[in-house]
Design a protein around this motif. Sequence first.
Motif, PDB file in Angstrom:
ATOM      1  N   SER A 387      -6.706  -7.069  -5.386  1.00  0.00           N
ATOM      2  CA  SER A 387      -6.640  -6.734  -6.809  1.00  0.00           C
ATOM      3  C   SER A 387      -6.986  -7.988  -7.611  1.00  0.00           C
ATOM      4  N   PRO A 388      -7.436  -7.841  -8.850  1.00  0.00           N
ATOM      5  CA  PRO A 388      -7.825  -9.012  -9.644  1.00  0.00           C
ATOM      6  C   PRO A 388      -6.723 -10.046  -9.826  1.00  0.00           C
ATOM      7  N   ASP A 389      -5.444  -9.626  -9.822  1.00  0.00           N
ATOM      8  CA  ASP A 389      -4.360 -10.606  -9.958  1.00  0.00           C
ATOM      9  C   ASP A 389      -3.949 -11.206  -8.616  1.00  0.00           C
ATOM     10  N   GLY A 390      -4.556 -10.761  -7.522  1.00  0.00           N
ATOM     11  CA  GLY A 390      -4.286 -11.317  -6.206  1.00  0.00           C
ATOM     12  C   GLY A 390      -2.978 -10.901  -5.584  1.00  0.00           C
ATOM     13  N   LYS A 391      -2.233 -10.008  -6.220  1.00  0.00           N
ATOM     14  CA  LYS A 391      -0.913  -9.633  -5.718  1.00  0.00           C
ATOM     15  C   LYS A 391      -0.949  -8.454  -4.752  1.00  0.00           C
ATOM     16  N   THR A 392      -2.032  -7.711  -4.778  1.00  0.00           N
ATOM     17  CA  THR A 392      -2.119  -6.487  -3.987  1.00  0.00           C
ATOM     18  C   THR A 392      -3.426  -6.472  -3.222  1.00  0.00           C
ATOM     19  N   ILE A 393      -3.382  -5.886  -2.041  1.00  0.00           N
ATOM     20  CA  ILE A 393      -4.610  -5.706  -1.279  1.00  0.00           C
ATOM     21  C   ILE A 393      -4.723  -4.241  -0.888  1.00  0.00           C
ATOM     22  N   ALA A 394      -5.933  -3.721  -1.005  1.00  0.00           N
ATOM     23  CA  ALA A 394      -6.186  -2.321  -0.670  1.00  0.00           C
ATOM     24  C   ALA A 394      -7.026  -2.248   0.590  1.00  0.00           C
ATOM     25  N   ASN A 395      -6.832  -1.173   1.339  1.00  0.00           N
ATOM     26  CA  ASN A 395      -7.700  -0.936   2.481  1.00  0.00           C
ATOM     27  C   ASN A 395      -7.992   0.542   2.643  1.00  0.00           C
ATOM     28  N   ALA A 396      -9.199   0.826   3.122  1.00  0.00           N
ATOM     29  CA  ALA A 396      -9.580   2.198   3.452  1.00  0.00           C
ATOM     30  C   ALA A 396      -9.145   2.462   4.884  1.00  0.00           C
ATOM     31  N   VAL A 397      -8.401   3.527   5.089  1.00  0.00           N
ATOM     32  CA  VAL A 397      -7.827   3.832   6.396  1.00  0.00           C
ATOM     33  C   VAL A 397      -8.778   4.714   7.186  1.00  0.00           C
ATOM     34  N   ARG A 398      -9.083   4.281   8.388  1.00  0.00           N
ATOM     35  CA  ARG A 398      -9.809   5.112   9.335  1.00  0.00           C
ATOM     36  C   ARG A 398      -8.954   5.184  10.589  1.00  0.00           C
ATOM     37  N   SER A 399      -8.634   6.368  11.042  1.00  0.00           N
ATOM     38  CA  SER A 399      -7.655   6.514  12.105  1.00  0.00           C
ATOM     39  C   SER A 399      -8.063   7.597  13.079  1.00  0.00           C
ATOM     40  N   THR A 400      -7.670   7.396  14.355  1.00  0.00           N
ATOM     41  CA  THR A 400      -7.898   8.413  15.382  1.00  0.00           C
ATOM     42  C   THR A 400      -7.054   9.647  15.128  1.00  0.00           C
ATOM     43  N   SER A 401      -5.991   9.507  14.321  1.00  0.00           N
ATOM     44  CA  SER A 401      -5.142  10.651  13.999  1.00  0.00           C
ATOM     45  C   SER A 401      -5.682  11.428  12.794  1.00  0.00           C
ATOM     46  N   ASN A 402      -6.921  11.091  12.383  1.00  0.00           N
ATOM     47  CA  ASN A 402      -7.600  11.792  11.296  1.00  0.00           C
ATOM     48  C   ASN A 402      -6.933  11.568   9.938  1.00  0.00           C
ATOM     49  N   VAL A 403      -6.239  10.437   9.786  1.00  0.00           N
ATOM     50  CA  VAL A 403      -5.643  10.081   8.504  1.00  0.00           C
ATOM     51  C   VAL A 403      -6.754   9.709   7.529  1.00  0.00           C
ATOM     52  N   ARG A 404      -6.682  10.226   6.304  1.00  0.00           N
ATOM     53  CA  ARG A 404      -7.691   9.949   5.281  1.00  0.00           C
ATOM     54  C   ARG A 404      -6.987   9.424   4.035  1.00  0.00           C
ATOM     55  N   LYS A 405      -6.907   8.092   3.921  1.00  0.00           N
ATOM     56  CA  LYS A 405      -6.141   7.501   2.836  1.00  0.00           C
ATOM     57  C   LYS A 405      -6.744   6.167   2.423  1.00  0.00           C
ATOM     58  N   VAL A 406      -6.395   5.749   1.215  1.00  0.00           N
ATOM     59  CA  VAL A 406      -6.552   4.370   0.790  1.00  0.00           C
ATOM     60  C   VAL A 406      -5.152   3.832   0.574  1.00  0.00           C
ATOM     61  N   ARG A 407      -4.823   2.704   1.207  1.00  0.00           N
ATOM     62  CA  ARG A 407      -3.458   2.185   1.145  1.00  0.00           C
ATOM     63  C   ARG A 407      -3.413   0.861   0.392  1.00  0.00           C
ATOM     64  N   LEU A 408      -2.256   0.611  -0.246  1.00  0.00           N
ATOM     65  CA  LEU A 408      -2.017  -0.636  -0.967  1.00  0.00           C
ATOM     66  C   LEU A 408      -0.880  -1.400  -0.298  1.00  0.00           C
ATOM     67  N   TRP A 409      -1.022  -2.750  -0.280  1.00  0.00           N
ATOM     68  CA  TRP A 409      -0.040  -3.620   0.361  1.00  0.00           C
ATOM     69  C   TRP A 409       0.294  -4.778  -0.568  1.00  0.00           C
ATOM     70  N   ASP A 410       1.543  -5.200  -0.552  1.00  0.00           N
ATOM     71  CA  ASP A 410       1.981  -6.372  -1.304  1.00  0.00           C
ATOM     72  C   ASP A 410       1.573  -7.624  -0.532  1.00  0.00           C
ATOM     73  N   VAL A 411       0.785  -8.473  -1.140  1.00  0.00           N
ATOM     74  CA  VAL A 411       0.251  -9.652  -0.457  1.00  0.00           C
ATOM     75  C   VAL A 411       1.361 -10.628  -0.078  1.00  0.00           C
ATOM     76  N   GLN A 412       2.350 -10.812  -0.958  1.00  0.00           N
ATOM     77  CA  GLN A 412       3.399 -11.789  -0.719  1.00  0.00           C
ATOM     78  C   GLN A 412       4.311 -11.383   0.430  1.00  0.00           C
ATOM     79  N   THR A 413       4.699 -10.124   0.468  1.00  0.00           N
ATOM     80  CA  THR A 413       5.687  -9.672   1.450  1.00  0.00           C
ATOM     81  C   THR A 413       5.089  -8.879   2.602  1.00  0.00           C
ATOM     82  N   GLY A 414       3.870  -8.376   2.413  1.00  0.00           N
ATOM     83  CA  GLY A 414       3.276  -7.496   3.414  1.00  0.00           C
ATOM     84  C   GLY A 414       3.789  -6.071   3.338  1.00  0.00           C
TER      85      GLY A 414
END
Length: 639
Positions: A387-414
């Motif tokens: 994210s522009p403030d560097g606090k969050t990171i996004a990822n596109a999920v590709r999974s063998t379980s057919n999960v279709r999501k975009v997920r967000l994570w806190d950079v500081q804590t994970g």
Amino acid sequence: MRKMNPFRFVFFTFFVVSSIFTPNAFSEAYTRWGLPADAKARFGKGGIFDIKYFPDGNKIAVATTVGTWIYDVQTGEEIDLLPAHATYVRSVAFSPDGNLFATGNNDGRIKLWDTHTGQNEATLVGPGGGVSSVAFSPKAQILASGSFDRTIQLWDVHTREPLKTLRGHEGGVYCMAYSPDGETIASGARDSTLRLWHASTGEQLTTIVVPDVWIRTIAFSPDGKIVACAGNTGMVYIYDVATGERLKTLTGHDRYINAVAFSPDGRTLASASHDNTIRLWDINTGDLLKTLNHQSFVTTIAYSADGKTLVSGSYDSTVRFWDSSDWKLLKTITGHTYRVYSIAYSPDVDKLAYGTGHKLQLRNSHTGEFLKTITGYGTHFFAVAFSPDGKTIANAVRSTSNVRKVRLWDVQTGRFMGSFVDGTSQPICIDFSPDGGTLAAGYRDGSIRLWEVRTGERLLIGDLLRTLSEHAQAVNAIAFSSDGSRLASGSSDNTIMLWDANSGKRLKTLTGHSEPVYDIVFSPDGTRLVSGGDDDAIRVWNVETGELRFPPIPHSGKVTALTSSALAFSPDGSIFASGSSDAGVYLWDSQTGKAIHTFVGHVFSVSDVAFSPDSATLASSSIDGTVLLWDLTTLVPNQ
């Protein structure tokens, strides 16, 4: 063998910038071992193909995409890296007297190394095709090498000259082994045959057809009476060497098998598989004794000479040591990454994130120190973005379980912050708007979804703002302009579309690519758009007019980063970088399209490139499992 000294750097002036890196800045010295020219650090030790114990039992040699790593068995500490630039090492073998070891490279070369000093003694060049396996004769000064060109080559170790070429396989030779007495060579290939050869004359003794099996691994029992082979069926086949009769078929793996190894006492057979397991079998009864687990594909296994330890290498980035008395895990070596798909610098330059399948690694970009590993159930970190403030990171999920999501994570804590969920299609690419309030995602069904990113809440997941559905095929690349007013998308329908980011109205469709578009990037001032894809060309567009700024730039290889962007502008907009399927990283003058410099060091396709926000460094990631940091302050441009 000793640890390699850190490389010294000579600084030149190319960009008017000051580097935040110093030659001794990196906390892990091995990140600077065996570097290609222009690189100042390597993150990730590469994917593992083979492991062998040194004759003294105190060290192991690990054949990887970046060369051969040497580790201390007791401490797990890195001792040395014998680099293999522009190719990768598939196999390793030690001579009977312990003075030499050989590595087989994918470029068809075999290197001989002094076991005691780590010096390269000789390079043998085969008739053609990558070397899949190497083996020393137990009694003679002969080295055998199996090749994807369907042959087995015998070499005189003393003179370094070829002695004989064994021909007969109708598919690439994937594995090969000497019998313990040195009289017989066994080989397996993609032609579904196991062949036995007279080691001295090269005469073919026996051909065993193993129906529908692409034989990937082979091993003799210690007494030489039986031979085991396995491959794509997930079954292990045991044959009588004298008669060619199949004695047993061991079943239990549900994916193909990469390696088999007999214990030194001949009572147990170990098999390593793409089903993430190692299975231990009683060779007399065929019973399964134990199953050991990795978190991903197991590529190789080897017993210590005394049989007390089994070592394994896996796609889960680890080398593991197992006690054969109770099969407890003794030790784990980490850092061997496979297929780095994407990279991103944090806006403050302090962090570099890269996705390695099921893990997201964060490092201090100044020192190289590991900061955090983020993992999530069913999560594969392909496309990643800060994210522009560097606090969050996004990822596109590709999974063998057919999960279709975009997920967000806190950079500081994970900590996991929530998912943008739309189960109708697979997200491929993502980008944050400059104000951080919107996240755009491109999907396999050709749609683009704009999601609200909330602020000041525990979970940042907001509503779906709009869906753009004018592409006819998958959206492979997406990017906001620096002012946030425009959104660009590149698609497998060979087009690029420009959108009003606020209203979702399509402004223009850019045509000219003859193949799918996989990469796009706006210039920092928003006036230009660079695109690349499967047609081996880069195009630079005028955003206002939709016209090309100059003719397409021929590109050596495809610009094909399927989950991120193998194109990036320098912060000042004067140059842009491209990553290629030919493993090269290229710099271009953005005003003229002329080539400036080529970085050579990856051995597989480049998956992503990113400039540090201070312009001092270009980072590139690759399917070879590494991230290379290229020093732009030492760069000498093309003449």
